[in-house]
Design a protein around this motif. Structure first.
Motif, short mmCIF file in Angstrom:
data_model
loop_
_atom_site.label_atom_id
_atom_site.label_comp_id
_atom_site.label_asym_id
_atom_site.label_seq_id
_atom_site.Cartn_x
_atom_site.Cartn_y
_atom_site.Cartn_z
N MET A 1 0.85 -1.18 0.00
CA MET A 1 0.00 0.00 0.00
C MET A 1 0.90 1.24 0.00
O MET A 1 1.83 1.35 0.78
CB MET A 1 -0.90 -0.04 1.24
CG MET A 1 -2.07 0.89 1.16
SD MET A 1 -3.11 0.77 2.65
CE MET A 1 -4.62 0.28 1.90
N SER A 2 0.56 2.19 -0.83
CA SER A 2 1.38 3.39 -0.94
C SER A 2 1.02 4.39 0.16
O SER A 2 0.01 4.25 0.85
CB SER A 2 1.18 4.03 -2.31
OG SER A 2 -0.12 4.59 -2.40
N GLU A 3 1.85 5.39 0.28
CA GLU A 3 1.61 6.43 1.29
C GLU A 3 0.29 7.16 1.00
O GLU A 3 -0.46 7.47 1.93
CB GLU A 3 2.77 7.42 1.31
CG GLU A 3 2.63 8.46 2.39
CD GLU A 3 3.81 9.43 2.43
OE1 GLU A 3 3.63 10.49 3.04
OE2 GLU A 3 4.87 9.11 1.87
N ILE A 4 0.00 7.41 -0.24
CA ILE A 4 -1.25 8.10 -0.59
C ILE A 4 -2.45 7.24 -0.22
O ILE A 4 -3.47 7.74 0.27
CB ILE A 4 -1.29 8.51 -2.09
CG1 ILE A 4 -2.49 9.43 -2.38
CG2 ILE A 4 -1.37 7.31 -2.99
CD1 ILE A 4 -2.35 10.79 -1.83
N GLU A 9 -7.04 6.27 3.29
CA GLU A 9 -7.73 5.38 4.23
C GLU A 9 -7.93 6.05 5.59
O GLU A 9 -9.00 5.94 6.20
CB GLU A 9 -6.95 4.07 4.39
CG GLU A 9 -7.63 3.05 5.26
CD GLU A 9 -8.99 2.61 4.76
OE1 GLU A 9 -9.79 2.13 5.59
OE2 GLU A 9 -9.30 2.74 3.55
N ARG A 10 -6.93 6.74 6.09
CA ARG A 10 -7.08 7.46 7.38
C ARG A 10 -8.15 8.53 7.27
O ARG A 10 -8.96 8.71 8.18
CB ARG A 10 -5.74 8.08 7.81
CG ARG A 10 -4.78 7.07 8.39
CD ARG A 10 -3.63 7.74 9.13
NE ARG A 10 -2.94 8.78 8.40
CZ ARG A 10 -1.88 8.60 7.59
NH1 ARG A 10 -1.39 7.38 7.41
NH2 ARG A 10 -1.32 9.62 6.98
N PHE A 11 -8.16 9.27 6.16
CA PHE A 11 -9.17 10.30 5.95
C PHE A 11 -10.56 9.68 5.91
O PHE A 11 -11.49 10.20 6.52
CB PHE A 11 -8.87 11.06 4.65
CG PHE A 11 -9.86 12.14 4.37
CD1 PHE A 11 -9.80 13.36 5.01
CD2 PHE A 11 -10.89 11.93 3.45
CE1 PHE A 11 -10.72 14.36 4.76
CE2 PHE A 11 -11.82 12.92 3.19
CZ PHE A 11 -11.73 14.14 3.84
N ARG A 12 -10.70 8.57 5.19
CA ARG A 12 -11.99 7.89 5.07
C ARG A 12 -12.49 7.44 6.45
O ARG A 12 -13.65 7.63 6.80
CB ARG A 12 -11.88 6.69 4.13
CG ARG A 12 -13.20 5.99 3.85
CD ARG A 12 -13.00 4.73 3.04
NE ARG A 12 -12.37 3.67 3.79
CZ ARG A 12 -12.98 2.94 4.74
NH1 ARG A 12 -14.24 3.16 5.03
NH2 ARG A 12 -12.33 1.99 5.37
N ARG A 13 -11.60 6.86 7.24
CA ARG A 13 -11.99 6.41 8.58
C ARG A 13 -12.39 7.58 9.47
O ARG A 13 -13.37 7.49 10.21
CB ARG A 13 -10.84 5.64 9.24
CG ARG A 13 -10.64 4.28 8.66
CD ARG A 13 -9.51 3.57 9.37
NE ARG A 13 -9.20 2.32 8.69
CZ ARG A 13 -8.08 1.67 8.85
NH1 ARG A 13 -7.14 2.11 9.67
NH2 ARG A 13 -7.87 0.54 8.20
#
Length: 74
Positions: A1-4, A9-13
């Motif tokens: 998984m890339s940094e982006i 994913e963090r933003f979505r959560r």
């Protein structure tokens, strides 16, 4: 998984967590409002029954308030 992908994913959560918090708060506030409306309608009904027992008819204020609060039930 890339940094982006990690950032996305963090933003979505975080977004989903805030959405759940907002939905919970809306449910709580609507519940409080509905409880108050039901209490007000019960008070209006008691006032109406009392007036009716004394042979009186409800005034325009009562009718307006009853119709206004009853509209929330629909």
């Amino acid at each position: 998984m890339s940094e982006i992908d990690d950032v996305v994913e963090r933003f979505r959560r975080a977004l989903l967590r805030r959405e759940r918090q907002a939905a919970s708060e809306m449910t709580r506030v609507y519940g409080q409002a509905w409880k108050q409306i039901k209490e007000d309608l019960a008070r209006l009904d008691a006032d109406y029954q009392k007036a009716k027992a004394h042979g009186e008819k409800p005034g325009w204020g009562w009718i307006y308030e009853h119709n206004r609060l009853s509209a929330f039930k629909k």
